[in-house]
Design an enzyme around this catalytic site. Structure first.
Site, PDB file in Angstrom:
ATOM      1  CG  ASN A  11      -5.150  -2.930  -3.233  1.00  0.00           C
ATOM      2  OD1 ASN A  11      -5.766  -3.449  -4.168  1.00  0.00           O
ATOM      3  ND2 ASN A  11      -5.546  -1.815  -2.650  1.00  0.00           N
ATOM      4  CD1 TRP A  12      -1.022  -6.678  -7.358  1.00  0.00           C
ATOM      5  CD2 TRP A  12      -1.887  -8.027  -8.920  1.00  0.00           C
ATOM      6  NE1 TRP A  12      -0.151  -7.735  -7.533  1.00  0.00           N
ATOM      7  CE2 TRP A  12      -0.667  -8.576  -8.486  1.00  0.00           C
ATOM      8  CE3 TRP A  12      -2.624  -8.712  -9.892  1.00  0.00           C
ATOM      9  CZ2 TRP A  12      -0.157  -9.775  -9.004  1.00  0.00           C
ATOM     10  CZ3 TRP A  12      -2.125  -9.896 -10.407  1.00  0.00           C
ATOM     11  CH2 TRP A  12      -0.897 -10.424  -9.961  1.00  0.00           C
ATOM     12  CE  LYS A  13      -4.390   0.959  -4.473  1.00  0.00           C
ATOM     13  NZ  LYS A  13      -4.177   2.338  -4.093  1.00  0.00           N
ATOM     14  CG  HIS A  94      -8.601   0.701  -0.555  1.00  0.00           C
ATOM     15  ND1 HIS A  94      -8.569   1.907  -1.205  1.00  0.00           N
ATOM     16  CD2 HIS A  94      -7.309   0.318  -0.394  1.00  0.00           C
ATOM     17  CE1 HIS A  94      -7.302   2.235  -1.431  1.00  0.00           C
ATOM     18  NE2 HIS A  94      -6.517   1.280  -0.952  1.00  0.00           N
ATOM     19  CD  GLU A  96      -7.528   3.557  -4.375  1.00  0.00           C
ATOM     20  OE1 GLU A  96      -7.742   2.420  -4.839  1.00  0.00           O
ATOM     21  OE2 GLU A  96      -6.381   4.034  -4.249  1.00  0.00           O
ATOM     22  CD  GLU A 166      -4.163   1.196   2.521  1.00  0.00           C
ATOM     23  OE1 GLU A 166      -3.180   0.629   2.050  1.00  0.00           O
ATOM     24  OE2 GLU A 166      -5.223   1.368   1.886  1.00  0.00           O
ATOM     25  N   GLY A 172      -0.739   6.299  -3.144  1.00  0.00           N
ATOM     26  CA  GLY A 172      -0.457   6.554  -4.554  1.00  0.00           C
ATOM     27  C   GLY A 172       0.133   7.933  -4.808  1.00  0.00           C
ATOM     28  CB  SER A 211       3.720   6.107  -0.926  1.00  0.00           C
ATOM     29  OG  SER A 211       2.754   6.768  -1.728  1.00  0.00           O
ATOM     30  N   GLY A 232       0.195  -1.020  -2.673  1.00  0.00           N
ATOM     31  CA  GLY A 232      -0.493  -0.779  -3.931  1.00  0.00           C
ATOM     32  C   GLY A 232       0.500  -0.753  -5.084  1.00  0.00           C
ATOM     33  N   GLY A 233       0.850   0.455  -5.522  1.00  0.00           N
ATOM     34  CA  GLY A 233       1.697   0.641  -6.698  1.00  0.00           C
ATOM     35  C   GLY A 233       2.924  -0.264  -6.750  1.00  0.00           C
TER      36      GLY A 233
HETATM   37  P1  PGA Z   1      -0.008   2.671  -2.702  1.00  0.00           P
HETATM   38  O1  PGA Z   1      -1.450   2.116  -2.328  1.00  0.00           O
HETATM   39  O2  PGA Z   1       0.998   1.693  -2.154  1.00  0.00           O
HETATM   40  O3  PGA Z   1       0.019   2.741  -4.205  1.00  0.00           O
HETATM   41  O4  PGA Z   1       0.130   4.006  -2.068  1.00  0.00           O
HETATM   42  C1  PGA Z   1      -1.707   1.484  -1.104  1.00  0.00           C
HETATM   43  C2  PGA Z   1      -3.161   1.106  -1.023  1.00  0.00           C
HETATM   44  O5  PGA Z   1      -4.013   1.898  -1.464  1.00  0.00           O
HETATM   45  O6  PGA Z   1      -3.510   0.016  -0.536  1.00  0.00           O
END
Ligand code: PGA
Length: 250
Positions: A11-13, A94, A96, A166, A172, A211, A232-233
């Site tokens: 997930n590159w966001k 998600h 977010e 999640e 993050g 994370s 994500g990250g």
């Molecule tokens: P993260 O994000 O790996 O940066 O914690 C995961 C996500 O939100 O899908």
């Protein structure tokens, strides 16, 4: 015991550029991940990433979709459009989007229906806040999020995609759920799905997200109910994402 193929999704966001993506794709494509992989770039880069991954086994997904049918909705993207450009997966609900864009359980469920109706494979996200965890409400919250989905679609439909647990406090933040905390929740999710449809529940991939890094992926992925990850990250660095895929394949 049911064997579920591991799935790792990036997930590159809201990250990337044409140049960064080119570099990522050339590193990623030089390796061949031994587990099922999906890459979810921002909408505008879907064509570039689809082209870059053409001929590989890695599939491409979007990070969101509109809850409404195509029409006069400025700035939105319909499920059918994602299919039209070649995406086969989509992240739904998600945290977010739930927290920053007001996506309620009902909106998330509607998006899930749209995604399924268009033939997309959904990665539908659930998870609790730190406050909810500290008050001992984690399972209750996550089960309520799941129930909102199950009122609109069957477990067999969810099994076409995956459910991602999640915990919001782990996204993050560098603070990962312990493998035991994650397993406990994944077990509760599977039990809830099994109460509705045991056969489909056993076949549904449950991804952990929050994370995940090369250093902690292997231990998470050896838990019996963790069938991969939503990254994500760490997915922004192709070598790290590949290392996480390798941990899933082992
Ligand atoms: P993260 O994000 O790996 O940066 O914690 C995961 C996500 O939100 O899908």
């Amino acid at each position: 015991m049911q064997v579920r193929a591991k799935l790792v999704a990036a997930n590159w966001k809201m990250n990337g550029s044409r140049a960064d993506n080119e570099r990522w794709l050339s590193t990623f494509c030089a390796a061949s991940p031994r587990c099922q992989t999906v890459v979810c770039p921002p909408y505008v880069y879907l064509p570039q990433v689809l082209q870059g991954l053409a001929g590989t086994r890695t599939e491409v997904g979007a990070q969101n979709l509109c809850a409404l049918a195509a029409g006069a909705w400025t700035g939105e993207v319909a499920a059918e459009m994602l299919v039209d450009v070649g995406a086969s997966w989509v992240i739904v609900g998600h945290s977010e989007r739930r927290s920053a864009y007001g996506e309620t359980d009902e909106i998330v469920a509607t998006k899930l229906e749209r995604a399924l109706a268009a033939g997309l494979r959904p990665i539908v996200c659930v998870g609790e806040t730190l406050e909810q965890r500290e008050q001992g409400q984690s399972q209750q919250i996550v089960v309520a999020q799941l129930d909102a989905l199950l009122r609109r679609c069957g477990v067999a439909q969810l099994a076409r995609g995956a459910v991602a647990y999640e915990p919001i406090w782990a996204i993050g933040t560098g603070r990962t759920a312990t493998p035991q905390q994650a397993q406990q929740m994944h077990e509760a999710i599977r039990a809830r799905l099994a109460a509705a449809d045991a056969v489909s529940a056993a076949a549904t991939r449950l991804l952990y997200g929050g994370s995940v890094k090369p250093a902690n992926a292997a231990e998470l992925f050896t838990q019996p109910d963790i069938d991969g990850g939503l990254i994500g990250g760490a997915s922004l660095v192709a070598a790290d994402f590949l290392a996480i895929c390798e941990a899933a394949a082992r």
